[in-house]
Scaffold this active site. Structure first.
Site, PDB file in Angstrom:
ATOM      1  N   GLU A   1       6.693  41.089  56.857  1.00 47.32           N
ATOM      2  CA  GLU A   1       7.957  40.619  57.436  1.00 47.32           C
ATOM      3  C   GLU A   1       8.810  39.850  56.435  1.00 47.32           C
ATOM      4  O   GLU A   1      10.029  39.924  56.443  1.00 47.32           O
ATOM      5  CB  GLU A   1       7.693  39.736  58.660  1.00 47.32           C
TER       6      GLU A   1
ATOM      7  N   ALA B   1       6.971  46.641  63.735  1.00 47.57           N
ATOM      8  CA  ALA B   1       8.027  46.694  64.741  1.00 47.57           C
ATOM      9  C   ALA B   1       9.097  47.647  64.213  1.00 47.57           C
ATOM     10  O   ALA B   1       9.177  47.900  63.009  1.00 47.57           O
ATOM     11  CB  ALA B   1       8.602  45.307  64.950  1.00 47.57           C
TER      12      ALA B   1
ATOM     13  N   GLY C   1       4.009  44.197  62.932  1.00 48.21           N
ATOM     14  CA  GLY C   1       3.619  44.278  64.336  1.00 48.21           C
ATOM     15  C   GLY C   1       2.398  45.159  64.569  1.00 48.21           C
ATOM     16  O   GLY C   1       1.649  44.956  65.529  1.00 48.21           O
TER      17      GLY C   1
ATOM     18  N   GLU D   1      -0.467  42.987  63.941  1.00 48.23           N
ATOM     19  CA  GLU D   1      -0.516  42.018  65.041  1.00 48.23           C
ATOM     20  C   GLU D   1      -1.066  42.651  66.319  1.00 48.23           C
ATOM     21  O   GLU D   1      -1.838  42.030  67.052  1.00 48.23           O
ATOM     22  CB  GLU D   1       0.884  41.431  65.266  1.00 48.23           C
TER      23      GLU D   1
HETATM   24  C1  HXC Z   1      11.232  51.826  61.777  1.00 52.72           C
HETATM   25  C2  HXC Z   1       9.953  52.988  60.290  1.00 52.72           C
HETATM   26  C3  HXC Z   1       9.096  51.879  60.120  1.00 52.72           C
HETATM   27  C4  HXC Z   1       9.395  50.714  60.854  1.00 52.72           C
HETATM   28  C5  HXC Z   1       8.392  53.484  58.879  1.00 52.72           C
HETATM   29  N1  HXC Z   1       9.472  53.954  59.516  1.00 52.72           N
HETATM   30  N2  HXC Z   1       8.147  52.225  59.221  1.00 52.72           N
HETATM   31  N3  HXC Z   1      11.010  52.950  61.120  1.00 52.72           N
HETATM   32  N4  HXC Z   1      10.474  50.733  61.662  1.00 52.72           N
HETATM   33  N5  HXC Z   1       8.637  49.628  60.771  1.00 52.72           N
HETATM   34  C6  HXC Z   1      10.077  55.276  59.386  1.00 52.72           C
HETATM   35  C7  HXC Z   1      10.779  55.438  58.067  1.00 52.72           C
HETATM   36  O1  HXC Z   1      12.048  54.863  58.112  1.00 52.72           O
HETATM   37  C8  HXC Z   1      10.829  56.955  57.942  1.00 52.72           C
HETATM   38  O2  HXC Z   1      11.861  57.439  58.784  1.00 52.72           O
HETATM   39  C9  HXC Z   1       9.508  57.382  58.564  1.00 52.72           C
HETATM   40  O3  HXC Z   1       9.085  56.274  59.380  1.00 52.72           O
HETATM   41  C10 HXC Z   1       8.451  57.632  57.535  1.00 52.72           C
HETATM   42  O4  HXC Z   1       8.322  56.494  56.698  1.00 52.72           O
HETATM   43  P1  HXC Z   1       8.380  56.560  55.111  1.00 52.72           P
HETATM   44  O5  HXC Z   1       8.781  55.224  54.638  1.00 52.72           O
HETATM   45  O6  HXC Z   1       9.174  57.726  54.651  1.00 52.72           O
HETATM   46  O7  HXC Z   1       6.846  56.849  54.772  1.00 52.72           O
HETATM   47  P2  HXC Z   1       6.044  56.441  53.464  1.00 52.72           P
HETATM   48  O8  HXC Z   1       6.893  56.699  52.241  1.00 52.72           O
HETATM   49  O9  HXC Z   1       4.720  57.120  53.584  1.00 52.72           O
HETATM   50  O10 HXC Z   1       5.838  54.862  53.536  1.00 52.72           O
HETATM   51  C11 HXC Z   1       5.067  54.297  54.572  1.00 52.72           C
HETATM   52  C12 HXC Z   1       5.311  52.767  54.653  1.00 52.72           C
HETATM   53  C13 HXC Z   1       6.800  52.481  54.828  1.00 52.72           C
HETATM   54  C14 HXC Z   1       4.790  52.075  53.366  1.00 52.72           C
HETATM   55  C15 HXC Z   1       4.492  52.230  55.849  1.00 52.72           C
HETATM   56  O11 HXC Z   1       7.296  53.302  55.883  1.00 52.72           O
HETATM   57  C16 HXC Z   1       7.135  51.061  55.161  1.00 52.72           C
HETATM   58  O12 HXC Z   1       7.118  50.185  54.283  1.00 52.72           O
HETATM   59  N6  HXC Z   1       7.470  50.770  56.415  1.00 52.72           N
HETATM   60  C17 HXC Z   1       7.881  49.473  56.871  1.00 52.72           C
HETATM   61  C18 HXC Z   1       6.700  48.548  56.941  1.00 52.72           C
HETATM   62  C19 HXC Z   1       7.133  47.161  57.424  1.00 52.72           C
HETATM   63  O13 HXC Z   1       7.906  46.449  56.751  1.00 52.72           O
HETATM   64  N7  HXC Z   1       6.632  46.770  58.605  1.00 52.72           N
HETATM   65  C20 HXC Z   1       6.931  45.508  59.158  1.00 52.72           C
HETATM   66  C21 HXC Z   1       8.061  45.644  60.096  1.00 52.72           C
HETATM   67  S1  HXC Z   1       8.613  44.105  60.674  1.00 52.72           S
HETATM   68  P3  HXC Z   1      12.969  58.478  58.248  1.00 52.72           P
HETATM   69  O14 HXC Z   1      13.909  58.595  59.404  1.00 52.72           O
HETATM   70  O15 HXC Z   1      13.555  57.856  57.018  1.00 52.72           O
HETATM   71  O16 HXC Z   1      12.172  59.710  57.969  1.00 52.72           O
HETATM   72  C22 HXC Z   1       7.620  43.701  61.892  1.00 52.72           C
HETATM   73  C23 HXC Z   1       8.134  42.501  62.485  1.00 52.72           C
HETATM   74  C24 HXC Z   1       7.328  41.713  63.395  1.00 52.72           C
HETATM   75  O17 HXC Z   1       6.683  44.319  62.270  1.00 52.72           O
HETATM   76  C25 HXC Z   1       8.031  40.457  63.822  1.00 52.72           C
HETATM   77  C26 HXC Z   1       9.162  39.933  63.053  1.00 52.72           C
HETATM   78  C27 HXC Z   1      10.520  40.520  63.270  1.00 52.72           C
END
Ligand code: HXC
Length: 257
Positions: free
Chosen positions: A131, A65, A108, A111
């Site tokens: 999460e 998400a 997400g 999911e």
């Molecule tokens: C918003 C995101 C994002 C996310 C990545 N980006 N994931 N933006 N929401 N979930 C953005 C980053 O901020 C970055 O933007 C760009 O995408 C590239 O990501 P990087 O992190 O620079 O890439 P990389 O170093 O290759 O790492 C990839 C990654 C990492 C390991 C997947 O991006 C990451 O850990 N993302 C979050 C994963 C996560 O926690 N997902 C769960 C979300 S919660 P900029 O602008 O900086 O270039 C969820 C909730 C469900 O899904 C229900 C409960 C609330």
């Protein structure tokens, strides 16, 4: 219909929904969610479509998400707007949904993949429910669908540690339908969707409904539902055609009716 965050194409009887926010690794924001649901419903209503492929980019199916969009939300905001609620509509789609996952399918994203009926993973796929590392929990069915898919021991491990697993462990755990080589992945995934779309549409709807019933009811009620539904397939033209084609040693020509 034109969309901002997804691409929708039709390739013969397969509808393809491609998540298209590459700069955010296909993070699922509210607008993207509404587009995916609308596109899936539109394709589902089309009798010329027999399978819907949901995919992302090579690097990311979806990295979760949209954390930047969620950051400023209050409890009142997410409760009153039923944050993530519209995703439930995808489970009502009768056309088989085939997820083609390359790269990250986190939170997400994992999911959404699990909301699909057939989950195809590239060798590069990475699944996880991180999460907990953000101080929240899964919110699009992850705690429920992951547990049904891989059991309590594995689901607790992933949901409580937030760790990511690769395609091999996901396959071994029963999370995915198949792992396909990274090279030519999308084409191979489309071929699977094409196979599904090539079957009789009423039989396909019935088969999907029967398998899903296993998650909603007791064994005896599920078997009863299956038997009645099996009997009902005898009302279709395609049942007559399918069995006649077998006896006549030829390929069936489905009318999808
Ligand atoms: C918003 C995101 C994002 C996310 C990545 N980006 N994931 N933006 N929401 N979930 C953005 C980053 O901020 C970055 O933007 C760009 O995408 C590239 O990501 P990087 O992190 O620079 O890439 P990389 O170093 O290759 O790492 C990839 C990654 C990492 C390991 C997947 O991006 C990451 O850990 N993302 C979050 C994963 C996560 O926690 N997902 C769960 C979300 S919660 P900029 O602008 O900086 O270039 C969820 C909730 C469900 O899904 C229900 C409960 C609330």
């Amino acid at each position: 219909t034109t969309y901002e965050h997804i691409l929708v194409t039709r390739e013969d009887r397969v509808g393809v929904i491609t998540l298209n926010r590459p700069k955010a690794l296909n993070a699922l924001n509210n607008a993207l969610m509404l587009e995916v649901v609308a596109a899936a419903q539109e394709l589902d209503a089309d009798r010329g479509i027999g399978a819907i492929l949901v995919t992302g980019s090579e690097k990311a199916f979806a990295a979760g998400a949209d954390i930047k969009e969620m950051q400023a939300q209050s409890y009142q905001d997410v409760y009153l707007s039923d944050w993530f609620g519209p995703w439930d509509s995808l489970a009502q789609v009768r056309t088989p949904l085939v997820a083609a996952v390359s790269g990250y399918a986190l939170g997400g994203g994992c999911e959404l993949a699990m909301l699909c009926d057939v989950l195809l993973a590239s060798e590069t796929a990475k699944f996880g429910q991180p999460e907990i590392t953000l101080g929240v929990i899964p919110g699009i069915g992850g705690s429920q669908r992951l547990t049904r898919a891989i059991g309590k021991a594995k689901a607790m491990d992933l949901v409580l540690t937030g760790r990511t697993i690769g395609a091999e462990e996901a396959d071994r755990s029963g999370l995915v339908s198949r792992v396909l080589p990274a090279e030519g992945f999308l084409e191979a995934a489309k071929a699977v969707a094409t196979t599904i779309a090539g079957m009789s549409l009423p039989a396909t709807y019935a088969a999907k409904e029967a398998v899903n019933r296993a998650f909603e009811t007791t064994l005896s009620e599920g078997v009863r539902f299956e038997r009645r539904t099996f009997h009902a397939t005898f009302a279709t033209d395609d049942r007559t055609e399918g069995m006649t084609a077998f006896v006549e040693k030829r390929a069936p020509e489905w009318r999808h009716g």
